[in-house]
Write a protein that holds these residues in place. Structure first.
Motif, mmCIF file in Angstrom:
data_model
loop_
_atom_site.group_PDB
_atom_site.id
_atom_site.type_symbol
_atom_site.label_atom_id
_atom_site.label_comp_id
_atom_site.label_asym_id
_atom_site.label_seq_id
_atom_site.Cartn_x
_atom_site.Cartn_y
_atom_site.Cartn_z
ATOM 1 N N ASP A 137 6.382 -3.388 -0.118
ATOM 2 C CA ASP A 137 5.063 -3.098 0.344
ATOM 3 C C ASP A 137 4.457 -2.050 -0.060
ATOM 4 O OD1 ASP A 137 5.786 -5.641 1.746
ATOM 5 O OD2 ASP A 137 6.169 -4.431 3.439
ATOM 6 N N LYS A 138 3.155 -1.870 -0.469
ATOM 7 C CA LYS A 138 2.351 -1.004 -1.053
ATOM 8 C C LYS A 138 2.512 0.426 -0.219
ATOM 9 C CE LYS A 138 1.656 -3.644 -4.843
ATOM 10 N NZ LYS A 138 2.381 -3.203 -6.102
ATOM 11 N N HIS A 139 2.868 0.289 1.028
ATOM 12 C CA HIS A 139 2.674 1.457 1.703
ATOM 13 C C HIS A 139 3.947 2.094 1.790
ATOM 14 C CE1 HIS A 139 4.971 -1.072 4.488
ATOM 15 N NE2 HIS A 139 5.362 0.094 5.140
ATOM 16 N N CYS B 155 3.025 6.040 -1.773
ATOM 17 C CA CYS B 155 3.173 4.771 -2.069
ATOM 18 C C CYS B 155 3.301 4.611 -3.308
ATOM 19 C CB CYS B 155 1.484 4.241 -1.614
ATOM 20 S SG CYS B 155 1.100 4.741 0.247
ATOM 21 N N ARG B 156 4.164 5.284 -4.047
ATOM 22 C CA ARG B 156 4.589 5.106 -5.548
ATOM 23 C C ARG B 156 6.057 5.288 -5.589
ATOM 24 N NH1 ARG B 156 0.713 8.578 -9.061
ATOM 25 N NH2 ARG B 156 1.552 7.220 -10.684
#
Length: 582
Positions: free
Chosen positions: A529-531, A372-373
């Motif tokens: 999106d953060k995922h 998630c980065r």
């Protein structure tokens, strides 16, 4: 040659047997029509003056005209049967050979699509394209001729039997003479095979030259070396032409000698039949007819075998390629539950060496890619960044150690499930010669119109797509030539984001973009999106700066890792040296 025949038989054993049996029936129906020539000719026997002498044995107490009508009716019926059967055999020939070629192409495609990445990248693209097209066509033609040769042998067997019934000495004379010619030309078979190998080698050179020059036409023109490249192309084309002419000379010589030999043998047959064997006019005409049908069998068989022998090296190369790629194939595994990526991708004690390399590229590698980065892989060219990405995405398999997705080991049976979680954007993206819509739906056919537009919006591509002449239905040209580099990259990025991946890999995706388009790509990454976990290979400071986590790779080892600020704080770090050089 026998391996090719075996492959044709194995592709459809029942169809092959049917084809052989029907060929026999065609030959028999043709033989019946030939046998009927004897009583038809003896209806007008000049020597005996007895018009119906032979026919009365078979049709006693029947008038001559009725006998003649009966025989003509049987003759017409036999020819009709032969015509119908021959049509069916031709259709069966076509289906048998085309089915074989389709299966061969599918085998080749299966081997290519499932091959281990290390083995696949050894093949030139033009060589594989040549296998699919030119080589498959040559094998197809050889298969057709081989099947026709079998039918020819069936026909010859029936005609020989009929000729033996008519006159044994003359038939044996023809057989022995033809066999002698056939044996004399056996060295031609070996030369034809060698010629076939030369043709294939020159074809590979020719098509590789075409592929290289068309792909690099812009650079060729920019350097002003059109004449030099034109000479290279002309030399390759001339070599290709010379090998084909040599093959034509090889096949034309036996045909010429067979034709001359047939004229001499017909003259001798006539002389001996009249001078020593006292053959009747009716039998003599039938024997000559049989000779005219039997002798071309040798000519045709010689030509067929020579053409088939030229395709034998092609068939062998095809089988070797399929075997080489299949030997290392990534065998599809049963469906497993989708993988999830919430914490990290971890490489534990991973070692890897390319096949044939003197030393491993990576040894006992320990690495964690946070989920998630945005993680950037940086380092000099050849440091091992692309190899690391190929290991994570499953294109390459570690020789030792383990890769885990969260707590799940990345095993072969989980590879398909893992790849469905990945989207990959290379530096030189694939754009089909179709519309913007086709370039996305080809990879994601299940997308709705709303989802398609959403993917373009997420990739910062929707605004420029709307301005195109036909919007999403605008043709982009071969490899997207009608679009700018930034527009092409954003279309491919939209395709990657359409599947809502867990892992997005960008392999130097911004390397050839201008500042404005690079900023748009960075904006896309910020708005993801953060995922979504992003793994990018980058060489530009501006792109590296946007990453949350940076991994410096050097000679297959992890030299440094941390945030941009943390690495820049060390004056001897790779990033610090990059800034100094800028």
């Amino acid at each position: 040659m026998f391996s090719l025949l075996r492959d044709i038989y194995r592709s459809d054993p029942r169809g092959f047997v049917r084809m052989v049996l029907l060929s026999v029936l065609v030959s028999l129906s043709g033989g019946v029509s030939v046998l009927l020539l004897v009583p038809l000719l003896q209806c007008f026997d000049i020597q005996s003056g007895s018009r119906w002498a032979v026919l009365n044995r078979f049709l006693p107490n029947v008038s001559g005209n009725v006998q003649l009508a009966c025989i003509l009716g049987v003759f017409v019926l036999a020819m009709v049967c032969k015509a119908l059967l021959n049509r069916h055999v031709q259709l069966l020939h076509a289906r048998l050979t085309q089915d074989y070629m389709t299966k061969l192409r599918l085998r080749l495609y299966g081997a290519v699509s499932q091959a281990d990445w290390q083995h696949l990248i050894r093949f030139r693209r033009s060589d594989l394209l040549n296998l699919f097209h030119a080589d498959c066509t040559r094998i197809s033609n050889a298969a057709i001729q081989l099947v026709q040769g079998i039918s020819l042998l069936m026909t010859a067997a029936v005609q020989i039997a009929i000729a033996l019934v008519m006159n044994v000495p003359l038939t044996l004379f023809v057989l022995v003479s033809g066999g002698g010619f056939f044996l004399a030309f056996r060295p031609m078979m070996r030369r034809s095979k060698q010629c076939g190998q030369s043709i294939r080698s020159s074809a590979l050179t020719f098509f590789a030259e075409i592929d290289d020059q068309i792909s690099g036409m812009k650079e060729i023109r920019s350097y002003g070396i059109q004449q030099a490249q034109s000479k290279r192309f002309r030399d390759a084309a001339e070599l290709y032409r010379a090998n084909y002419l040599e093959l034509t000379r090889l096949t034309a010589l036996p045909a010429m000698i067979y034709t001359i030999g047939s004229a001499v043998l017909v003259a001798l047959a006539f002389f001996f039949a009249q001078a020593f064997l006292s053959v009747s006019a009716g039998q003599l005409i039938v024997i000559v007819y049989i000779f005219s049908r039997l002798w071309p069998v040798y000519t045709s068989l010689q030509s067929i075998l020579q053409n088939v022998m030229t395709a034998v090296p092609v068939h062998q190369a095809m089988e070797e390629t399929v075997h080489t790629l299949s030997r290392s194939a990534c065998i599809p595994q049963p469906e497993t539950a989708p993988l999830t990526l919430h914490r990290e991708i971890r490489l534990s004690d991973v070692s890897f060496a390319y096949e044939g390399a003197d030393a491993p590229l990576m040894e006992h590698l320990e690495l964690s890619v946070p989920a998630c980065r945005v993680t950037a892989l940086v380092g000099r060219s050849g440091a091992g960044k692309s190899t690391l990405v190929d290991l994570i995405t499953g294109f390459l398999t570690p020789s030792a150690g383990q890769i885990r997705i969260d707590d799940t080991p990345l095993t072969p049976e989980r590879m398909d499930a893992w790849r469905k979680c990945i989207s990959y954007v290379p530096q030189e993206p694939l754009l089909l010669n179709g519309t913007v819509r086709e370039n996305i739906l080809r990879f994601h056919p299940e997308l709705t119109e709303e989802q398609l537009i959403r993917a373009l919006q997420r990739a910062q591509a929707w605004d420029f797509v709307q301005r195109l002449p036909q919007g999403m239905d605008t043709f982009v040209g071969d490899r997207g030539v009608r679009l700018s580099g930034g527009e092409r990259q954003r279309i491919v990025l939209a395709r990657a984001l359409a599947s809502n991946p867990a892992l997005l890999v960008l392999d130097e995706a911004t390397a050839s973009l201008d500042y404005e388009n690079e900023c748009l790509i960075r904006q896309v990454l910020r708005n993801l999106d953060k995922h979504i976990t992003v793994l990018l290979i980058a060489h530009r400071i501006s792109t590296i700066r946007s990453a949350d986590h940076i991994i410096v790779v050097e000679s297959g080892k992890i030299q440094q890792q941390g945030s941009f600020a943390e690495l820049l704080a060390h004056p001897d770090s790779y990033l610090a040296r990059m800034l100094e050089m800028e």
